[in-house]
Structures are given as C-alpha cells and as structure tokens.
Design an enzyme around this catalytic site. Structure first.
Site, PDB file in Angstrom:
ATOM      1  N   ASP A 106       0.842  -1.195   0.000  1.00  0.00           N
ATOM      2  CA  ASP A 106       0.000   0.000   0.000  1.00  0.00           C
ATOM      3  C   ASP A 106       0.880   1.249   0.000  1.00  0.00           C
ATOM      4  O   ASP A 106       2.047   1.197   0.405  1.00  0.00           O
ATOM      5  CB  ASP A 106      -0.886   0.021   1.255  1.00  0.00           C
ATOM      6  CG  ASP A 106      -1.838  -1.160   1.276  1.00  0.00           C
ATOM      7  OD1 ASP A 106      -2.165  -1.677   0.191  1.00  0.00           O
ATOM      8  OD2 ASP A 106      -2.244  -1.554   2.382  1.00  0.00           O
TER       9      ASP A 106
HETATM   10  N1  URA Z   1      -1.219  -6.029   3.736  1.00  0.00           N
HETATM   11  C1  URA Z   1      -1.713  -4.768   3.782  1.00  0.00           C
HETATM   12  O1  URA Z   1      -2.738  -4.524   4.383  1.00  0.00           O
HETATM   13  N2  URA Z   1      -1.025  -3.813   3.148  1.00  0.00           N
HETATM   14  C2  URA Z   1       0.134  -4.016   2.505  1.00  0.00           C
HETATM   15  O2  URA Z   1       0.722  -3.084   1.966  1.00  0.00           O
HETATM   16  C3  URA Z   1       0.646  -5.337   2.474  1.00  0.00           C
HETATM   17  C4  URA Z   1      -0.059  -6.332   3.106  1.00  0.00           C
END
Ligand code: URA
Length: 241
Positions: A106
């Site tokens: 993310d």
């Molecule tokens: N899980 C998440 O919620 N975000 C990420 O960036 C990676 C795994």
C-alpha cells in the site's frame, strides 16, 4: 547460461543501443575477461565473463533483481498519471528495461519491495502454492492477544466473504506491535485481518519475502541489486515445490 552476442548482452542492459555498442567496440572500449573485444557479434556467457566498458564492470545477466526499501507515500506501480511510483527511485537506464514490483505494498506501507523484469520468478514468488512467506511488522491500535493468534492461524473469513489462508501472528512486547506472516497477498490483507479483530493497523512494514530479508543498511528510498546468494536463494525457494 548459453552464450550470447556481445551487442545483444550490452544493449539488454538498457544503457546502450546495438549501434552504440558497435561504436564502443570499434573504439576499443570493451573488454571481456580483460581481453579487448574485436567484434560486436562475438559471443560470451554473461554468467562467467567479466564484461567491462571503459574499465567499468557491466552486469549483463538476463534479468535484474533489485531490493528497494519502499518509503511511505509512493505507489507500488510501474506508472501512474497523478502519483509518484517506486520506479521513479531508479535510474532511467534501469526503468527502460521494463521493471516492475513483485506484488504491491500500500502507499503508506514501507519496507521490502523486490523489483525485477523476471516475470516467471515474480509469478512464482506470489503464488500461494509456492509457500513463500511474507513477514510484516505491524503497529496496531490496542494489543493483539492469543485469541487473535488462534483466529489468524485458523484462516480468517473477512466481512466481505474473502477467505484468507492460515496466517502467522506473533505479538511483540506488550502486543501493540506484532509480526504477521502471510503466504498470499490479498488487497490490504494485513490491515483488513487486524481491523476485523478490532486492532486497526497504524503502521505496516514488510520485513521479508521468503529468504529475502530487508537489508537494514538500506534507508527508506534506497535500493541495491540482489547479491548472487540472494538470487540463488529466491530461485531455490520457488523450486522446492
Ligand atoms: N497487507 C496490507 O494490508 N497492506 C500491505 O501493503 C501489504 C499487506
């Protein structure tokens, strides 16, 4: 690895066109294992030949593997019309090779991101069948407890019906930080699993992917090429099953 023409090897790095390689050779600027290269069509094995241009060693391996410490605020994408992506942290000659991040973090997630142009390896590293664990360090609101550990280990079903494979959860210190181990990579998976347990994630950092561990000498935004040992251990991790 099989032998390849020198002009193909050097131009595959994205740094020179084939025409430019011809010129480099003509001007005596290219050496293979210390010996002056006479013709651009001469063939070499890139894994066993030290190819130098103007005395600088050039890595002509067929694929590039990069470890990036992803900072917060960048998209894990190759391009985006409005927002900056992780690819923007790399020099132009590498971007020209068509590199892409292996899986997405993310925008606000930090940590280990593998960037490559090896589509086959990327596919295998992301396949849940290959059991390549991804480990995340999460800071949560509240504290995770043994019940959370048990529920994640069972394999959670999220509110929208998404079924998650069994996941590891290890509380650290007082439980406000924890390690989460996933074998898959569903959208916002760690955040959604912990939010469903009433422990929303405040910060998230990926520490490892299979045998590949984030180099603690890399500050956020910095990157380096994988070492030969790291490349081999990744290949081994996906060829086990
Ligand atoms: N899980 C998440 O919620 N975000 C990420 O960036 C990676 C795994």
């Amino acid at each position: 690895m099989a032998q390849e023409r020198l002009d193909k090897l050097l131009s595959s790095t994205g740094r020179w066109s084939r025409k430019e390689v011809k010129e480099l050779v003509r001007h005596g600027r290219v050496r293979a294992n210390e010996v002056l290269v006479a013709r651009p069509e001469d063939k070499y094995d890139p894994e066993t030949t030290a190819i130098q241009v103007d005395g600088e060693l050039v890595d002509c391996a067929p694929f590039v593997y990069i470890m990036l410490h992803k900072p917060a605020g960048l998209l894990s994408a190759t391009e985006d019309k409005r927002q900056k992506t992780v690819l923007g942290l790399l020099p132009e000659y590498l971007r020209r090779r068509g590199l892409f991040p292996v899986g997405r973090l993310d925008k606000d997630t930090t940590g280990l991101l593998l960037i490559t142009d090896d589509g086959a390896l990327a596919h295998e590293l992301l396949s849940p069948k290959k059991h390549v664990d991804k480990v995340y360090l999460a800071q949560v609101e509240g504290q995770v407890n043994q019940e959370d550990v048990d529920v994640l280990a069972e394999g959670m079903v999220l509110g929208d019906g998404t079924r998650c494979l069994p996941a590891g959860l290890k509380p650290l210190e007082d439980g406000s930080r924890c390690l989460v181990t996933l074998r898959e990579g569903k959208y916002h998976q760690v955040k959604r699993m912990l939010a469903a347990r009433g422990k929303p994630v405040l910060t998230l950092k990926r520490l490892s992917m299979g045998p590949l561990v984030l180099d603690d000498g890399l500050n956020p935004g910095n990157w380096r090429f994988l070492t030969p040992n790291e490349r081999v251990s990744l290949q081994r991790a996906v060829s086990r099953t």
